[in-house]
Design a protein around this motif. Structure first.
Motif, short mmCIF file in Angstrom:
data_model
loop_
_atom_site.label_atom_id
_atom_site.label_comp_id
_atom_site.label_asym_id
_atom_site.label_seq_id
_atom_site.Cartn_x
_atom_site.Cartn_y
_atom_site.Cartn_z
N HIS A 21 54.51 -6.10 49.99
CA HIS A 21 55.09 -7.17 50.80
C HIS A 21 56.29 -7.84 50.14
O HIS A 21 57.20 -8.27 50.84
N CYS A 22 56.30 -7.94 48.82
CA CYS A 22 57.43 -8.62 48.18
C CYS A 22 58.11 -7.79 47.10
O CYS A 22 59.18 -8.15 46.63
N LYS A 78 59.30 -2.34 50.32
CA LYS A 78 60.59 -3.00 50.32
C LYS A 78 61.64 -2.29 49.48
O LYS A 78 62.80 -2.59 49.57
N PRO A 85 51.49 -11.52 54.44
CA PRO A 85 52.07 -12.13 55.64
C PRO A 85 51.12 -13.00 56.46
O PRO A 85 51.54 -14.01 57.03
#
Length: 88
Positions: free
Chosen positions: A62-63, A9, A81
């Motif tokens: 993911h974050c 990200k 997810p």
């Protein structure tokens, strides 16, 4: 120019956090908040360490969080997810 890693990200190869800095970030994050038990923290970290989304041994792809910080906070969940990898 820094290039992003595929799927991350916002991380780049220059993102590195020392263990001392990570401990300080945890101290700041937990102030006034409920923390996970030591047992839950260790179990969460074991799951994170074996996850293919862990980058730089500290960061969730993911974050973008530092997993040690997220795992220490009682109200946190795993952002995978397909569903949390942490036992509930």
């Amino acid at each position: 120019m820094l290039t992003r890693l595929d799927g991350c990200k916002g991380c780049t190869e220059s993102v590195r956090v020392t263990p001392e800095k990570l401990e300080r970030l945890i101290e700041i994050a937990i102030q006034g908040r409920e923390t996970a038990s030591d047992e839950d923290y260790r179990a969460r970290m074991e799951q994170c360490q074996s996850c293919n989304a862990l980058q730089y041994e500290t960061t969730c792809r993911h974050c973008g969080c530092f997993v040690a910080v997220r795992a220490r906070l009682a109200e946190s969940t795993c952002p995978f997810p397909a569903g949390s990898k942490w036992r509930q």
